[in-house]
Every structure is written in C-alpha cells, then in structure tokens.
Design a protein around this motif. Structure first.
Motif, PDB file in Angstrom:
ATOM      1  N   THR A  68     -11.410   3.865  -8.123  1.00 19.06           N
ATOM      2  CA  THR A  68     -10.942   2.813  -9.019  1.00 19.06           C
ATOM      3  C   THR A  68     -10.194   1.750  -8.224  1.00 19.06           C
ATOM      4  N   TRP A  69      -9.992   0.597  -8.867  1.00 15.63           N
ATOM      5  CA  TRP A  69      -9.235  -0.477  -8.237  1.00 15.63           C
ATOM      6  C   TRP A  69      -7.804  -0.029  -7.958  1.00 15.63           C
ATOM      7  N   LYS A  70      -7.212   0.712  -8.893  1.00 14.26           N
ATOM      8  CA  LYS A  70      -5.832   1.193  -8.693  1.00 14.26           C
ATOM      9  C   LYS A  70      -5.745   2.098  -7.476  1.00 14.26           C
ATOM     10  N   GLU A  71      -6.743   2.967  -7.320  1.00 14.02           N
ATOM     11  CA  GLU A  71      -6.746   3.860  -6.166  1.00 14.02           C
ATOM     12  C   GLU A  71      -6.900   3.048  -4.865  1.00 14.02           C
ATOM     13  N   GLU A  73      -5.902  -0.084  -4.398  1.00 14.66           N
ATOM     14  CA  GLU A  73      -4.614  -0.739  -4.166  1.00 14.66           C
ATOM     15  C   GLU A  73      -3.626   0.223  -3.527  1.00 14.66           C
ATOM     16  N   SER A  74      -3.598   1.433  -4.042  1.00 14.05           N
ATOM     17  CA  SER A  74      -2.689   2.442  -3.517  1.00 14.05           C
ATOM     18  C   SER A  74      -2.998   2.747  -2.054  1.00 14.05           C
ATOM     19  N   ARG A  75      -4.266   2.896  -1.744  1.00 12.27           N
ATOM     20  CA  ARG A  75      -4.658   3.175  -0.364  1.00 12.27           C
ATOM     21  C   ARG A  75      -4.274   2.018   0.561  1.00 12.27           C
ATOM     22  N   LYS A  77      -1.849  -0.193   0.101  1.00  7.63           N
ATOM     23  CA  LYS A  77      -0.389  -0.237   0.253  1.00  7.63           C
ATOM     24  C   LYS A  77       0.089   0.825   1.224  1.00  7.63           C
ATOM     25  N   ASN A  78      -0.499   2.011   1.149  1.00  8.44           N
ATOM     26  CA  ASN A  78      -0.101   3.113   2.028  1.00  8.44           C
ATOM     27  C   ASN A  78      -0.571   2.917   3.460  1.00  8.44           C
ATOM     28  N   LYS A  80      -0.278   0.201   5.177  1.00 12.89           N
ATOM     29  CA  LYS A  80       0.591  -0.758   5.878  1.00 12.89           C
ATOM     30  C   LYS A  80       1.614  -0.095   6.719  1.00 12.89           C
TER      31      LYS A  80
END
Length: 80
Positions: A68-71, A73-75, A77-78, A80
């Motif tokens: 998913t898009w949320k997953e 985004e999470s990946r 962010k992590n 960085k």
C-alpha cells in the motif's frame, strides 16, 4: 585526441504519411537533421518501453508483493 567513431547498424523503414509530416515539422521547428530527430525519438521510446515492460512484468509476477501507499511511505521514512 580525436573522438572515436562507432559503427552503427543501418535500419530502414517506411513511415506513414502522417509520421513523415510530423518528422518534417520537427525538423523545421528544431533545425535538426531527420536522423537526429529519429534517433532521439527512438531512444526516448525505448527507455519508456523498457520501464513500462518492467512494471508490467512485476505487476504480473505473483511472487512480487504489492504494498500500500502507507506502507511505502513508512518504508521511505525508515530508510532515512
């Protein structure tokens, strides 16, 4: 030092009247030779086609998990 010339293959095709006119228009608008316009157009097409084919192959690969898009985004962010 002089630039080294590379040997290239000759490709021959018969464009439609519409493509011929589009090519003439591009030559006139850019003041570039037909060969330059054709080479650049083919390069751009092949790059896009390769990207498209990779995406289609991945989409059709059952072992390639779709996230998913949320997953995503999470990946990101992590990462960085």
């Amino acid at each position: 030092m002089a630039a080294k010339k590379t040997k290239s293959d000759l490709v021959v095709f018969r464009p439609t009247k519409e493509i011929t006119q589009m090519l003439k228009d591009a030559v006139k608008a850019t003041d570039r030779p037909k060969s330059y316009i054709i080479k650049k157009a083919l390069e751009m097409y092949l790059e896009d086609y390769t990207d498209y084919q990779i995406a289609v192959d991945r989409f059709n690969d059952p072992s390639d998990k779709i996230i998913t898009w949320k997953e995503m985004e999470s990946r990101l962010k992590n990462a960085k």
